[in-house]
Write an enzyme that holds these catalytic residues in place. Structure first.
Site, PDB file in Angstrom:
ATOM      1  N   THR A  34     -15.950  -1.762   0.135  1.00 58.32           N
ATOM      2  CA  THR A  34     -17.093  -1.186   0.838  1.00 58.32           C
ATOM      3  C   THR A  34     -18.345  -2.065   0.745  1.00 58.32           C
ATOM      4  O   THR A  34     -19.140  -2.114   1.684  1.00 58.32           O
ATOM      5  CB  THR A  34     -17.371   0.222   0.262  1.00 58.32           C
ATOM      6  OG1 THR A  34     -16.176   1.005   0.420  1.00 58.32           O
ATOM      7  CG2 THR A  34     -18.509   0.909   0.976  1.00 58.32           C
ATOM      8  N   CYS A  49      -1.989   5.046   0.765  1.00 55.81           N
ATOM      9  CA  CYS A  49      -3.026   5.372   1.743  1.00 55.81           C
ATOM     10  C   CYS A  49      -3.102   6.878   1.973  1.00 55.81           C
ATOM     11  O   CYS A  49      -2.124   7.501   2.358  1.00 55.81           O
ATOM     12  CB  CYS A  49      -2.770   4.675   3.060  1.00 55.81           C
ATOM     13  SG  CYS A  49      -4.017   5.066   4.292  1.00 55.81           S
ATOM     14  N   ASN A  98       0.847  -1.184   0.000  1.00 57.09           N
ATOM     15  CA  ASN A  98       0.000   0.000   0.000  1.00 57.09           C
ATOM     16  C   ASN A  98       0.886   1.239   0.000  1.00 57.09           C
ATOM     17  O   ASN A  98       1.305   1.719   1.042  1.00 57.09           O
ATOM     18  CB  ASN A  98      -0.882  -0.053   1.245  1.00 57.09           C
ATOM     19  CG  ASN A  98      -1.742   1.173   1.401  1.00 57.09           C
ATOM     20  OD1 ASN A  98      -1.761   2.055   0.547  1.00 57.09           O
ATOM     21  ND2 ASN A  98      -2.457   1.242   2.504  1.00 57.09           N
TER      22      ASN A  98
END
Ligand SMILES: Cc1cc2nc3c(=O)[nH]c(=O)nc-3n(C[C@H](O)[C@H](O)[C@H](O)COP(=O)(O)OP(=O)(O)OC[C@H]3O[C@@H](n4cnc5c(N)ncnc54)[C@H](O)[C@@H]3O)c2cc1C
Ligand SMILES: Cc1cc2nc3c(=O)[nH]c(=O)nc-3n(C[C@H](O)[C@H](O)[C@H](O)COP(=O)(O)OP(=O)(O)OC[C@H]3O[C@@H](n4cnc5c(N)ncnc54)[C@H](O)[C@@H]3O)c2cc1C
Ligand SMILES: Cc1cc2nc3c(=O)[nH]c(=O)nc-3n(C[C@H](O)[C@H](O)[C@H](O)COP(=O)(O)O)c2cc1C
Ligand SMILES: Cc1cc2nc3c(=O)[nH]c(=O)nc-3n(C[C@H](O)[C@H](O)[C@H](O)COP(=O)(O)O)c2cc1C
Ligand code: FES
Ligand code: FES
Lengths: 274, 310, 310, 274
Positions: B272, B136, B133
């Site tokens: 989500t 972020c 990642n």
């Protein structure tokens, strides 16, 4: 915890802007006072997230459960228009529950606004166990106070900010006033406080009960993402001795909560939400 | 209309690793798996991308961390996690037993953090692979700056490459002028794949309280509203690199996931949508399977050539 | 709760120009005004930003040009317009008579286009000012590349500055790594204001037809889903430059517009919402007015100091 | 054009997936055959954009208007659940309308699927002017064909792709078959063709009528943004002699259309939409 589609039995207004929603409970699980569920309100992208609501009751025989909710925004508006027979999309029961009082402490239940649901459930539960709680119910004005059978069975003290019903003031000052005017609180070994309501109310209560050294159990609210402990979104700040070494940690309302012992909460930051 | 005996093979290969199907769950939206085990059978997942792991534990950002946005949500979790040691002790034992590929999402503030974390995990928590990642948006001096400079990206990927033979998937941020540039830098550094997109930088203000809703002012936007942004990114990245692309951003339905596969993704992640419907991954996999059957697509790569003439 | 006699002054000043209120309509969503004259009283608008004008006429992009997206829409109109001469003949006579500030949105492929168009309009179609679209994602070699390089931005703004004393508003793209950099370059070049944001690059695929929905594959994402992206941009840009910021992106309601003002916008533009409800600007202005009254905000700049402590 | 909130009078199914919506028309404007309106279906962000629908009728005396719509996606699904008494959010009438036939041409109305609404309106209108059109109505299968009084008043030829009702084939081949089998088309001075339906149907019709040199009026569909001519989103490609000098231009369905003379359309690109 289960994901299922129960059916609405009843969805009626019990006070201005407050609704009681009763629905079937086709699951083996048994919701406890303090626990909550999440609802997917509509198959739409807005409102998107599931909404959490505390159980306000559970009937073991009929296998029905209920929540009390306030119509505040998009999700609860849609919910308030749903009719008996329609399906709900439920995940629950979630979170921890209220513990029994220690020793012979008399339970004092303080409910503010939407916090009434879990308090009613808890009161009913105490009654079933032959414990007689004191119930304080506060609201801004009379119109927000429902009229329930429960109030006949449980010693209930109502307060309104504007004095239109019951004691004039907050539920916390109503509680304090009760203590001042009822010497009998000396006679019980002590009180144990259970509360659900706006953060300022809960903080005031926490401060007061800490002074009295009464155990206090507070049901916290935070906006939720997953509601199952996965996203770390719904946290409150709590005191801790464990790492991270700052002396605090973030505890998940959906998993470690929603019920927290009052003295563990770091209020400064938790106010953020309300 | 494929014949009814036809069975698409939906396995996905990334570096040395094979996922049984293309439907994974996105980092930060599925915890470490156990949180969802009561709700869905985890063995149906193609891959599970863990919440970000950093070298040291992080408490995460102040409250509030989440708010609903129009057609999505903003989060500012801030890499809250137990740190690499905590991960090895508390999460690894469960994760290693899971019947799905577990990809550890790595985060940090500088190159050394990433390298040390990876080294530590290589030794103490060997799992399926790593998603790095670099993107972020919710940490101070964090991954964001690192992830926007192609030279730095290539450098960090090279360093990580030296330290593992496992799949390295570089997670790309949409908050850059040219995402293909970062994708090419990842490829040049030796990445096995790239995944895109991470969240978009966003903000909401509470006009009653007169302050930003999130404690960190800005946060990361995810959910259905970002679907077109993710699709455009995958489409462009796929045409810029030869390594596989893992597509995500706003996937709520099978149709959304199929759009990503047609755009060139070799696998997808559901983020989500897990919050909204924990069974989203199941529905999505079923829809992909049926689409493949209906269009006689033998494998995921057949999705990539289905669109004409692009 | 302000007292009832209190009257907020919601006028906005950008360079030499004063808008009677902060609510404008965004370029490309309101044509040249006449299209909406039967639906709303145009004199209530703070400003009308025209559809982009280019030097030469442009037919615009092939069909289809519009598709609904989750929480928004994608468009690929492609600067379809009559060109500067057509504008002067067909649009200017009507526009000059309008009881609102008309800002001409300028677009082009290279610096010379912008300069020539501006010169031509200065002479033949003097209106309220210019919004310089360096950020349209839907044209080939167009504004996009130009708008992402701070040096080029400063250069083009300087060139335009030489040619007009009227307000120059530079419209910023969200599709960059650091929007504040472009804002600062605009300021350095002599811009009177910046407006942000233009649309996000996005794409949708028709899985039945197996092709991108838009003829140009990718298009520009607008509508409520991008609200948080626009707000974050305005918040950051406001803190990077001293010139006024015009905020837009996803504004559907008064609350959204107020969020922009609190984030630091001096004026706002309503785009996609005009399609959904042509009266959106009226409702929004009313809500802004009431909010100002309720919070005793005397002017737009009072909105900028309302948020504490950011 | 006006923006107003009329009331639903009737919203009923007239064939499988097809609904007729009748509503009050509290506006001074008078919708003409071929014109359309847009509906804001719900106060939600999805479906976001207003949806265009052609008028299927207008009653000048009662001041009521109607549309016929097919339930296909999110907006029309929500619409199909709305009830009499509920309000609609309407902008209209929009666009141009069908012209009267020149000379004594007999109007031939060809309707495919959702294209039936404007064709019915046009047929009624011709009848009022004592013109007797020929109506061709095509559908995939019988279930999609409504049963209307209009078919008693107007010479109606039904066709289905699967032959379950009327002529077996498309409405265009039904028309051609009619011409082959009915010599009387020699007797009228000619035909003038009016059509609304899927693009392939309209293209076939256009090709055929061009060969016959019959004027052809086609109602085009494109996804709309503003529906008032402002966004340039809803265009079709048309032949032109004016600049831009490519020999083509993009004309707005919402403003220059939705009715276009068939011979002006450049089909290759306009197919994009369907
Ligand atoms: C553990 C828990 C128990 C709750 N129990 C009850 C209850 O018994 N009765 C009741 O009326 N309300 C309860 N709430 C609050 C309830 O979730 C919100 O009222 C509801 O989400 C409002 O949704 P809305 O769309 O109507 O309003 P919105 O306008 O979306 O929100 C109104 C308020 O609810 C909060 N909220 C919005 N989304 C969420 C979310 N996903 N999770 C948590 N909070 C959110 C917001 O912070 C906002 O302040 C509880 C919340 C929690 C966390
Ligand atoms: C001038 C005109 C007249 C029309 N008249 C009728 C009619 O009388 N009866 C009828 O049933 N339908 C009519 N339509 C089509 C109607 O607009 C679509 O069926 C409707 O928008 C579908 O919306 P949905 O959300 O249900 O489905 P969706 O899933 O959103 O769309 C289904 C189809 O409708 C098209 N569509 C979606 N949004 C729009 C939009 N904003 N504008 C135009 N097309 C869109 C899409 O291209 C798609 O192919 C007309 C369209 C136009 C342009
Ligand atoms: C609550 C939350 C936490 C996240 N945490 C991480 C993380 O730790 N590491 C990471 O790479 N992405 C993280 N993401 C980004 C997601 O993995 C994903 O890239 C993004 O949400 C877009 O996908 P979606 O629209 O399907 O959610 C997080 C997203 C959310 C919503
Ligand atoms: C159909 C359409 C056409 C547009 N054309 C232009 C244009 O010509 N020039 C420009 O600067 N912006 C153009 N835009 C961008 C808008 O002005 C605005 O920046 C964007 O839509 C975001 O605002 P919104 O979410 O309120 O629509 C267009 C947007 C749409 C939807
Ligand atoms: S809501 Fe996700 S951890 Fe509690
Ligand atoms: S829909 Fe905007 S021009 Fe026709």
């Amino acid at each position: 915890m289960d994901h299922f589609k129960p059916t609405i039995i009843r969805n009626t207004s019990i006070a201005q802007n407050y609704f009681e929603l009763e629905f079937t409970w086709p699951s083996h699980s048994v919701p406890l006072p303090g626990q909550f569920l999440t609802l997917r309100i509509a198959d739409q992208i807005s409102p998107l997230l599931r909404r959490p609501f505390a159980f306000s009751g559970f009937n073991k025989e009929d296998r029905t459960a209920s929540i009390i909710y306030e119509k505040r925004g998009p999700a609860t508006s849609i919910l308030s228009a749903q009719l008996p027979g329609e399906a709900l999309d439920v995940i629950g029961p979630l979170g921890n529950s209220f513990p029994a009082p220690i020793n012979d402490n008399r339970p004092v239940l303080v409910a503010g606004g939407v916090g009434m649901g879990p308090m009613f459930f808890l009161a009913e539960d105490f009654l079933k166990h032959n414990i007689h709680p004191l119930l304080f119910l506060g609201a801004r004005t009379k119109a927000f106070i429902p009229n329930l059978d429960l109030f006949q069975k449980v010693q209930t003290l109502i307060s309104t900010d504007d004095g239109t019903a019951g004691f004039s003031g907050t539920s916390v000052s109503c509680f304090q006033h009760y203590l001042e005017t009822h010497e009998n609180h000396q006679k019980v070994s002590g009180y144990e406080v259970y509360a659900c309501g706006p953060n300022p109310m809960m903080q005031a209560l926490d401060r007061f009960s800490r002074n009295q050294s009464w155990p206090t159990w507070l049901s916290m609210e935070q906006t939720m993402g997953c509601a199952v402990g996965a996203c770390m979104g719904c946290v409150v700040k709590v005191i801790t001795n464990t790492p991270p070494p700052q002396g605090f940690a973030y505890a998940r309302v959906c998993t470690e909560g929603p019920i927290f012992p009052g003295h563990t909460l770091i209020w400064e930051e938790n106010h953020g939400q309300q | 209309m494929g014949n009814s005996n036809f069975q698409p093979d939906l396995r996905v290969t990334i570096g040395s690793l094979t996922m049984k199907n293309p439907v994974g769950v996105a980092s930060g939206t599925f915890g470490y798996g156990s949180e969802y085990e009561q709700l869905i059978p985890l063995e149906n997942l193609g891959a599970l991308y863990t919440k970000a792991v950093t070298l040291e534990p992080r408490p995460g950002n102040p409250i509030p961390r989440i708010v609903e946005a129009p057609g999505g949500m903003l989060n500012s979790i801030g890499l809250a996690n137990l740190g690499s040691r905590g991960f090895v002790q508390k999460k690894y034992p469960y994760l290693k037993s899971l019947p799905t590929q577990v990809i550890v999402n790595l985060a940090g503030s500088q190159v050394e953090d990433y390298c040390e974390t990876l080294e530590y995990l290589e030794e103490h928590a060997p799992l399926g692979g790593y998603e790095v990642n670099l993107s972020c948006p919710n940490v101070q001096c964090g991954g964001m700056a690192l992830g926007t400079d192609p030279l730095q990206v290539e450098f960090v990927v090279k360093e990580l490459r030296k330290r593992t033979a496992k799949p390295l998937i570089i997670k790309l941020s949409p908050n850059v002028t040219d995402i293909t540039e970062i994708a090419r830098a990842s490829e040049a550094g030796g990445a096995d794949a790239v995944s895109c997109i991470n969240t978009l930088v966003g903000m909401l203000i509470d006009t009653k309280k007169k302050k930003p809703v999130l404690s960190t002012i800005t946060g990361g936007l995810s959910g259905p509203g970002i679907l077109p942004v993710g699709l455009a990114a995958v489409f462009r990245v796929k045409r810029a690199v030869k390594i596989p692309v893992v597509g995500l951003g706003g996937i709520m339905s099978g149709d959304h996931a199929i759009q990503y596969l047609l755009a060139g993704a070799s696998a997808i992640q559901v983020g989500t949508a897990n919050f909204v419907d924990p069974e989203a991954t199941r529905t999505i996999l079923k829809d992909i399977y049926h689409y493949a059957k209906e269009h006689s697509l033998e494998s995921i790569t057949d999705f990539h050539t289905l669109m004409y003439p692009v």
